[in-house]
Design a protein around this motif. Structure first.
Motif, PDB file in Angstrom:
ATOM      1  N   ALA A  18     -47.953  -6.274  59.480  1.00 55.50           N
ATOM      2  CA  ALA A  18     -47.914  -4.859  59.855  1.00 55.50           C
ATOM      3  C   ALA A  18     -47.577  -4.747  61.328  1.00 55.50           C
ATOM      4  CB  ALA A  18     -49.273  -4.220  59.590  1.00 55.50           C
ATOM      5  N   VAL A  19     -47.089  -3.581  61.726  1.00 62.61           N
ATOM      6  CA  VAL A  19     -46.881  -3.298  63.147  1.00 62.61           C
ATOM      7  C   VAL A  19     -47.674  -2.040  63.474  1.00 62.61           C
ATOM      8  CG1 VAL A  19     -45.194  -2.951  64.996  1.00 62.61           C
ATOM      9  CG2 VAL A  19     -44.517  -4.146  62.905  1.00 62.61           C
ATOM     10  N   ARG A  20     -48.531  -2.136  64.474  1.00 67.43           N
ATOM     11  CA  ARG A  20     -49.342  -0.991  64.878  1.00 67.43           C
ATOM     12  C   ARG A  20     -48.479  -0.010  65.679  1.00 67.43           C
ATOM     13  NH1 ARG A  20     -54.530  -3.792  67.189  1.00 67.43           N
ATOM     14  NH2 ARG A  20     -53.376  -3.619  69.130  1.00 67.43           N
ATOM     15  N   THR A  24     -47.756  -3.630  68.530  1.00 68.34           N
ATOM     16  CA  THR A  24     -48.325  -4.961  68.320  1.00 68.34           C
ATOM     17  C   THR A  24     -48.221  -5.337  66.844  1.00 68.34           C
ATOM     18  OG1 THR A  24     -49.947  -4.347  69.973  1.00 68.34           O
ATOM     19  CG2 THR A  24     -50.345  -6.386  68.803  1.00 68.34           C
ATOM     20  N   LEU A  26     -49.261  -7.639  63.497  1.00 72.72           N
ATOM     21  CA  LEU A  26     -50.294  -8.472  62.887  1.00 72.72           C
ATOM     22  C   LEU A  26     -49.561  -9.593  62.165  1.00 72.72           C
ATOM     23  CD1 LEU A  26     -53.346  -8.830  62.294  1.00 72.72           C
ATOM     24  CD2 LEU A  26     -53.002  -7.495  60.208  1.00 72.72           C
ATOM     25  N   PHE A  28     -49.293 -13.269  60.117  1.00 77.70           N
ATOM     26  CA  PHE A  28     -49.982 -14.234  59.267  1.00 77.70           C
ATOM     27  C   PHE A  28     -49.810 -15.625  59.877  1.00 77.70           C
ATOM     28  CE2 PHE A  28     -50.388 -17.180  55.694  1.00 77.70           C
ATOM     29  CZ  PHE A  28     -51.584 -16.744  55.144  1.00 77.70           C
ATOM     30  N   HIS A 152     -60.848 -15.060  65.705  1.00 78.79           N
ATOM     31  CA  HIS A 152     -60.150 -14.045  64.911  1.00 78.79           C
ATOM     32  C   HIS A 152     -59.314 -14.698  63.810  1.00 78.79           C
ATOM     33  CE1 HIS A 152     -57.139 -10.932  63.957  1.00 78.79           C
ATOM     34  NE2 HIS A 152     -58.081 -10.072  64.302  1.00 78.79           N
ATOM     35  N   THR A 158     -55.089 -14.272  60.635  1.00 85.89           N
ATOM     36  CA  THR A 158     -54.055 -13.440  61.257  1.00 85.89           C
ATOM     37  C   THR A 158     -54.318 -13.354  62.753  1.00 85.89           C
ATOM     38  OG1 THR A 158     -55.298 -11.366  61.145  1.00 85.89           O
ATOM     39  CG2 THR A 158     -53.988 -11.954  59.205  1.00 85.89           C
ATOM     40  N   TRP A 160     -53.170 -10.610  66.206  1.00 86.65           N
ATOM     41  CA  TRP A 160     -52.418  -9.491  66.784  1.00 86.65           C
ATOM     42  C   TRP A 160     -51.622 -10.014  67.963  1.00 86.65           C
ATOM     43  CZ3 TRP A 160     -52.042  -5.033  64.316  1.00 86.65           C
ATOM     44  CH2 TRP A 160     -53.051  -4.657  63.417  1.00 86.65           C
ATOM     45  N   LYS A 162     -48.035  -9.196  70.535  1.00 91.43           N
ATOM     46  CA  LYS A 162     -46.841  -8.457  70.879  1.00 91.43           C
ATOM     47  C   LYS A 162     -45.695  -9.473  70.872  1.00 91.43           C
ATOM     48  CE  LYS A 162     -45.503  -4.790  73.920  1.00 91.43           C
ATOM     49  NZ  LYS A 162     -45.827  -4.006  75.087  1.00 91.43           N
TER      50      LYS A 162
END
Lengths: 471, 199
Positions: A18-20, A24, A26, A28, A152, A158, A160, A162
């Motif tokens: 995903a992209v926030r 940023t 996420l 795998f 994390h 995963t 986070w 950039k």
């Protein structure tokens, strides 16, 4: 028509969950390596009562603190023994595979991962160690993370991140005899600075990189972090695939063939855009040594020690003066001929079989004028080197042949350079105190360390080659 | 994690380039449990002589730097090793912000994860602050400014880091809400690259 993509773009996109809104991603993570120094992260996990998301994608290696002598006997240092035991306990509790102290495959995590075929093209790899950039040599996105991020990844598989900017370093031309991947790396870091590639993912390309063995590419990518790069990568090619075939954890049979097709397609598209492009001519690169306290303090062995009075700005002059003061060097004198007190061959930068062969080629039939030690990158490299008789060359030259670990690169296990001693070292950091309080480190290639051992001083390996093939 | 919004404190100058994480905390201290506190290890081998005595002339050891909570340094602060222990040493010694022209990437991530602000300032602004330090400063994250000696300097920080610092967010909690997406992606990855998983 689709936009041309780089190697980084392709591997990144294949792992982006995903992209926030803030940009940023996420990601795998395919491979998470932990070591005995990862105890802070496991403690964070325990505090939250969490377990591992993917124990099958987590691999433990004992390397940072392990003794390189007296293997088999209990570890004498209580705090080190506790850390190694904690890693064993965490592996048992959480059910991940451990290449522990007594495992025949144990070694430095950045040597073991590729050697076992755990490091594969097109994967994402993290580890709580900055030299994780090494694994990018096989076409992986691989980078070092801190303890909070390790926790994390343990909890979620995963991270986070950039996306870093894209930088390409193209090395064309031909490397001269006695010049290798370490010299290429120190050359660009010397030119761009220790923060020259900050915020960037580096792709190494050009004829020299294509001609490099996987071992050489691992050295090149390993040192990406010393130029501030987030990670380093080389596109998978025939050399990569041949090297991977038959590795214990690489896919086999039709799965390998299918994977190879995918991996070869990862190479940057011909028209892909890079945010920065740097070109280096290999013809101009001589064997390089560092003179100061940052890897950017790198010069050809034929150069003179910098003179702060000739520096272009006062801050720079001050830094040179402080570095020379720490290193015990006089400005303006030739680098060659500077006496050394000891040598070290090892570390995730230069401890693979080819590194040992290069050093042995120079040392064969010669004696070292100073003491030193050789710590192979893994226990399997140690066995292979012994089968090839390299250990005898080192021992006959007067150097100690010891077990595998991070050893004198970081000094955590007690293998340190004494205060004020000068060490010619195949490692990655000449930081103040890196090899022990007050230690003076000069970084260089394995062949150049061998030359320094023979001469007892910083020395140019080229006149010592006499037609000896240095891989 | 304590949110960072605005901080008033004393800035101390560390007028060096390339203060790497090996210098911020030498490796030999890292086997220590965090609960014992890491503040005493901060810049240990620069602050102390070979016999272990504090060097009186080192900026952090000077009486006028007592209680300093902001560090001002030259380029490439926190490069090198990924050790988060470097951030623990700074935080445990009471440092809330480091001001420098550039930082190591991994250090920045570690700093933000522990509520420590890594603020990038122009080299000229850093030199001006170094000339004033030790001195009172106000670091304002919303305004992205540093005020000292009647002057105001802007700083830069990645917007993602800024939001994280000002909210005191923790990634593991945030990621929990993405659980379904992660599970779906994992299944897809398993189908595409089954060899990644040991059987």
């Amino acid at each position: 028509m689709t936009t041309p993509r780089t190697l980084l773009d392709k591997v990144w996109a294949a792992h982006e969950i995903a992209v926030r809104d803030d940009g940023t991603s996420l990601l795998f993570i395919d491979r998470h390596f932990v070591h005995e120094g990862s105890h802070h992260a496991f403690r964070k996990l325990a505090e939250r009562g969490m377990s591992l998301a993917e124990p099958g994608l987590t691999f433990g290696v004992a390397d940072h603190y392990v003794p390189t002598r007296g293997r088999g006997a209990p570890i004498a240092d209580a705090s080190i023994a506790r850390m190694v035991r904690t890693l064993d306990e965490n592996a048992a509790r959480h059910g991940f595979r451990l290449y522990g102290l007594d495992d025949s495959r144990q070694g430095i995590v950045h040597v073991v991962g590729p050697e076992q075929g755990l490091t594969l093209p097109g994967t994402t790899i993290v580890c709580g160690d900055s030299h994780t950039s090494t694994h990018g040599a096989l076409g992986a996105i691989a980078f070092g993370i801190g303890a909070t991020e390790v926790a994390h990844v343990l909890a979620t598989q995963t991270i986070w991140q950039k996306k870093p900017a894209r930088m390409r370093i193209v090395v064309d031309g031909r490397l001269g005899p006695g010049v290798g991947a370490k010299d290429v790396a120190l050359a660009w870091i010397g030119e761009l600075g220790a923060d020259g590639a900050r915020g960037h993912a580096i792709e190494y390309a050009g004829s020299v990189v294509r001609d490099l063995s996987v071992e050489g590419r691992l050295t090149l990518c390993n040192l990406s972090i010393e130029g501030g790069g987030r990670l380093g990568m080389v596109a998978p090619d025939g050399t990569t695939l041949a090297w991977l075939a038959g590795r214990p954890e690489a896919p086999t049979g039709s799965a390998f063939d299918r994977a190879c097709e995918e991996w070869l397609a990862l190479a940057s598209d011909p028209d892909a855009a890079f945010d920065r492009d740097i070109t280096l001519s290999a013809d101009a690169i001589a064997p390089i040594v560092t003179w100061g306290t940052s890897p950017e303090d790198a010069l050809p062995i034929t150069a003179r020690i910098p003179d702060p009075s000739l520096a272009d700005d006062p801050a720079r002059a001050e830094r040179i003066r402080a570095a020379l003061d720490y290193m015990g060097l006089a400005p303006g004198r030739p680098l060659e001929g500077t006496p050394v007190d000891r040598v070290f061959i090892g570390s995730c930068t230069n401890s693979r079989i080819e590194d040992l062969r290069a050093a042995a080629a120079v040392l064969a039939g010669r004696r070292a004028k100073v003491p030193g030690m050789v710590s192979p990158g893994s226990s399997l490299v140690k066995v292979q080197a012994e089968e090839e008789g390299l250990d005898r060359i080192f021992v006959e030259a007067g150097l100690d042949w010891v077990a595998s670990g991070c050893s004198m690169c970081v000094g955590m296990n007690g293998d340190i350079v004494a205060p004020g001693e000068r060490c010619a070292s195949t490692t990655n950091r000449n930081f103040r105190g890196r090899q022990g309080p007050g230690a003076r480190t000069h970084l260089m290639s394995p062949a150049m360390v061998a030359a320094a051992a023979v001469a007892g001083t910083l020395a140019d390996v080229r006149p010592m080659l006499d037609g000896r093939p240095v891989p | 994690m304590t949110p960072f919004t605005r901080h008033e404190g004393t800035a101390v100058g560390l007028p060096f380039e390339n203060v790497d994480t090996d210098q911020i905390i030498p490796a030999r201290f890292m086997a220590t449990p965090r609960s014992e506190g890491y503040g005493r290890f901060l810049l240990h081998d620069l602050r102390h002589d070979e016999a272990g005595a504090a060097r009186p002339d080192f900026p952090l050891n000077r009486a006028d730097a007592a209680g300093a909570s902001v560090l001002v340094a030259r380029r490439n602060f926190g490069g090198g090793s990924s050790r988060e222990a470097a951030v623990y040493a700074l935080v445990d010694a009471g440092i809330r912000a480091v001001l420098a022209p550039s930082f190591g990437d991994i250090f920045c991530g570690n700093a933000v994860a522990n509520g420590l602000l890594p603020a990038r300032l122009d080299p000229d602004a850093i030199e001006a602050l170094l000339a004033m330090a030790p001195c009172p400063v106000v670091v304002d994250l919303d305004a992205t400014t540093v005020e000292a000696g009647g002057r105001r300097f802007g700083f830069e920080i990645d917007p993602v880091f800024r939001v994280k610092l000002s909210n005191g967010w923790d990634d593991i909690d945030l990621t929990a809400s993405w659980g379904e997406r992660i599970a779906a992606f994992t299944a897809e990855r398993r189908a595409r690259a089954p060899w990644l998983w040991r059987t």
